[in-house]
Design an enzyme around this catalytic site. Structure first.
Site, short mmCIF file in Angstrom:
data_model
loop_
_atom_site.label_atom_id
_atom_site.label_comp_id
_atom_site.label_asym_id
_atom_site.label_seq_id
_atom_site.Cartn_x
_atom_site.Cartn_y
_atom_site.Cartn_z
N ASN A 29 0.83 -1.21 0.00
CA ASN A 29 0.00 0.00 0.00
C ASN A 29 0.86 1.25 0.00
O ASN A 29 1.84 1.34 0.74
CB ASN A 29 -0.91 0.01 1.23
N GLU A 33 -0.46 -0.29 -4.38
CA GLU A 33 -1.90 0.02 -4.27
C GLU A 33 -2.08 1.44 -3.76
O GLU A 33 -1.55 1.79 -2.70
CB GLU A 33 -2.58 -0.96 -3.30
N GLU A 70 -12.40 -7.23 -3.18
CA GLU A 70 -11.84 -7.25 -1.83
C GLU A 70 -12.89 -7.67 -0.82
O GLU A 70 -14.09 -7.45 -1.03
CB GLU A 70 -11.44 -5.83 -1.43
P1 C2E Z 1 -6.92 -2.03 2.46
O1 C2E Z 1 -5.74 -1.70 1.63
O2 C2E Z 1 -8.26 -1.85 1.82
O3 C2E Z 1 -6.72 -3.51 2.97
C1 C2E Z 1 -7.73 -4.43 3.10
C2 C2E Z 1 -8.26 -4.45 4.50
O4 C2E Z 1 -9.41 -5.28 4.53
C3 C2E Z 1 -7.29 -5.07 5.49
O5 C2E Z 1 -7.48 -4.43 6.75
C4 C2E Z 1 -7.76 -6.51 5.56
O6 C2E Z 1 -7.37 -7.17 6.74
C5 C2E Z 1 -9.24 -6.30 5.50
N1 C2E Z 1 -9.92 -7.49 5.00
C6 C2E Z 1 -9.46 -8.39 4.14
N2 C2E Z 1 -10.34 -9.35 3.88
C7 C2E Z 1 -11.44 -9.05 4.61
C8 C2E Z 1 -12.72 -9.67 4.75
O7 C2E Z 1 -13.03 -10.71 4.19
N3 C2E Z 1 -13.59 -9.04 5.58
C9 C2E Z 1 -13.28 -7.90 6.22
N4 C2E Z 1 -14.20 -7.35 7.00
N5 C2E Z 1 -12.10 -7.28 6.11
C10 C2E Z 1 -11.18 -7.86 5.30
P2 C2E Z 1 -6.26 -3.94 7.63
O8 C2E Z 1 -5.13 -4.90 7.52
O9 C2E Z 1 -6.81 -3.59 8.95
O10 C2E Z 1 -5.81 -2.63 6.88
C11 C2E Z 1 -6.63 -1.51 6.84
C12 C2E Z 1 -6.09 -0.49 5.90
O11 C2E Z 1 -4.87 0.07 6.38
C13 C2E Z 1 -5.74 -1.04 4.53
O12 C2E Z 1 -6.93 -1.15 3.80
C14 C2E Z 1 -4.79 0.02 4.01
O13 C2E Z 1 -5.50 1.11 3.47
C15 C2E Z 1 -4.10 0.46 5.29
N6 C2E Z 1 -2.76 -0.15 5.33
C16 C2E Z 1 -2.40 -1.39 5.73
N7 C2E Z 1 -1.06 -1.55 5.63
C17 C2E Z 1 -0.57 -0.39 5.13
C18 C2E Z 1 0.74 0.09 4.79
O14 C2E Z 1 1.76 -0.59 4.90
N8 C2E Z 1 0.82 1.38 4.30
C19 C2E Z 1 -0.26 2.17 4.15
N9 C2E Z 1 -0.09 3.41 3.69
N10 C2E Z 1 -1.50 1.76 4.45
C20 C2E Z 1 -1.66 0.50 4.94
CA CA Z 2 -8.84 -1.75 -0.24
CA CA Z 3 -4.85 -2.10 -0.18
#
Ligand code: C2E
Ligand code: CA
Ligand code: CA
Length: 418
Positions: A258, A290, A377
């Site tokens: 990301n 992304e 997603e």
């Molecule tokens: P995102 O890029 O949209 O990542 C997908 C999020 O949806 C992830 O949450 C993932 O755990 C969650 N997810 C995946 N499958 C499912 C599902 O079946 N159901 C539900 N309810 N959720 C699911 P996560 O890991 O909490 O990350 C949240 C957001 O934080 C990410 O959304 C992304 O925008 C950000 N993020 C995570 N890692 C990084 C990073 O290294 N850098 C930056 N800039 N942003 C990050």
């Molecule tokens: Ca996403």
């Molecule tokens: Ca993402």
């Protein structure tokens, strides 16, 4: 009015064919309905179905009073939309702030098109309804609803929600310095072949006191302080090293990382990313970046130059959370994206609303016409997966396939799927 009458078999005798669910005595239902006849009718149906405690409110004000007095006992609320004094939508807004974890079902006499938009309206008020029922409600429908509410309540009651600790920017920066952050990998599955073709690296903080913390604790503070790059580059370096290690194990995967919009303002961004990836011995084509479309771009010219340079070097570019921001279409025209990630809000609503289904199907179509991949997603259920495969979605990602996993567990998962 509170009814607590003894259970009885209804006059038509259809209890035998419906069958009463195994409801605990403590399971109370609140019916919010201004029409006396409708309200009594639903109360009778609920009694027949075995609900021991039923509260009847004629409008939102009365309903809030019941919620205040009997809050924890009320497990299901049946709420009409159009009522005098306080209507359904206003009541739902109050409900979302009330701390009640009762399930909500909307009842309405409106036409189908209106009913379909009710789901979205409620979500905007902070509550996701279990169902939207057209009046008059049949016994069968009500029975299904009670069953669903029971299952849902059992699910939500099971794991107590972890408290999110209060951690400041300094804690986060120290954590990054101390190498406490790591990527967890969520698999991306090719629907045609059933193979894992890639994974998204999601940042996790392995905090020495608080355990594993999710991005909601640290991304926003880092972005607001202009320090997000510190995490981005660490995570990219780890993901690139893992990508190389996966390859050596025979796992040819494309990893997605990301990228914050804020980072795009740095004219050197593309060079830095390229240098990190090459240093790990990975080809840019194995890495996808992304980018979410929610935050406004500060320096459009520099951002576009970075994105164009990344593409020229061979990196993949994904437009994340597609459909949630503004200007999605405009972005698609300006940047040579190689992948569209359909936001999970559309996937989770796909079975409830025709609108969400249409958006998903149209996005898959746009991607196909542009010659790029669409990724759904947040695929959580077998029903989601089947619907997406039927709609021709080439790639899916979500808990149905796999939750985000730490490196070693992810390798094991991929080995079993080979
Ligand atoms: P995102 O890029 O949209 O990542 C997908 C999020 O949806 C992830 O949450 C993932 O755990 C969650 N997810 C995946 N499958 C499912 C599902 O079946 N159901 C539900 N309810 N959720 C699911 P996560 O890991 O909490 O990350 C949240 C957001 O934080 C990410 O959304 C992304 O925008 C950000 N993020 C995570 N890692 C990084 C990073 O290294 N850098 C930056 N800039 N942003 C990050
Ligand atoms: Ca996403
Ligand atoms: Ca993402």
């Amino acid at each position: 009015m509170e009814t607590n009458l003894a259970r009885k078999v209804d006059a038509a005798g259809n209890i035998a064919t419906i069958g009463a669910p195994l409801l605990p005595e403590s399971f109370a239902v609140l019916v919010v309905e201004d029409d006396d006849f409708q309200r009594e009718l639903v109360a009778q149906q609920l009694q027949i179905l075995g609900v021991a405690k039923i509260y009847l409110a004629a409008d939102g004000v009365e309903a809030l009073m019941y919620l205040h007095n009997y809050g924890p006992a009320i497990r299901l609320i049946l709420c009409d939309l159009e009522m005098p004094n306080m209507d359904g939508l206003e009541f739902i807004r109050h409900l979302s702030c009330s701390g009640s974890d009762a399930e909500l079902a909307i009842t309405s006499g409106s036409e189908q098109a209106v009913l379909r938009s009710v789901h979205t309206l409620c979500q905007a008020q902070g509550v996701t309804p279990l169902d939207v029922l057209e009046k008059p409600i049949t016994n069968r429908h009500l029975k299904q609803l009670l069953d669903e509410a029971m299952v849902q309540q059992a699910v939500t009651a099971a794991p107590p929600k972890a408290q999110v600790p209060e951690l400041g920017l300094l804690d986060i920066l120290t954590g990054i310095e101390n190498e406490e952050f790591e990527p967890h990998y969520q698999a991306k599955l090719d629907t045609a072949s059933g193979r894992i073709v890639g994974a998204e690296a999601l940042a996790r903080w392995r905090h020495p006191q608080h355990g594993l913390l999710s991005p909601e604790v640290f991304i926003e503070p880092l972005e607001q302080a202009g320090e997000i790059d510190k995490l981005t580059f660490k995570l990219l370096a780890q993901a690139a090293a893992d990508c190389r290690a996966f390859c050596e194990l025979g796992l040819e995967l494309r990893l997605s990382v990301n990228l914050s919009r804020a980072s795009l303002a740095d004219p050197n961004l593309a060079h830095r990313i390229h240098a990190i990836v090459c240093a790990a011995g990975v080809r840019p084509a194995q890495v996808m970046l992304e980018i979410t479309e929610t935050a406004a771009m500060t320096n459009v010219a520099v951002a576009l130059e970075n994105l164009a340079r990344l593409r020229l070097r061979g990196f993949g570019l994904a437009i994340d959370d597609f459909g949630t921001g503004f200007a999605s279409m405009e972005q698609l025209g300006r940047v040579a994206f190689t992948e569209i990630k359909i936001d999970r809000s559309f996937i989770s609503n796909m079975h409830q609303t025709r609108e969400a289904r249409t958006i998903v199907e149209s996005t898959i179509d746009i991607a196909r016409r542009l010659g790029i991949d669409a990724v759904a997603e947040g695929v959580e259920t077998g029903a989601d997966w089947l619907a997406l495969r039927k709609a021709g979605c080439p790639l899916v990602q979500g808990n149905y396939v796999s939750r985000p996993l730490p490196r070693q567990k992810f390798i094991q998962f991929c080995e079993t799927r080979k």
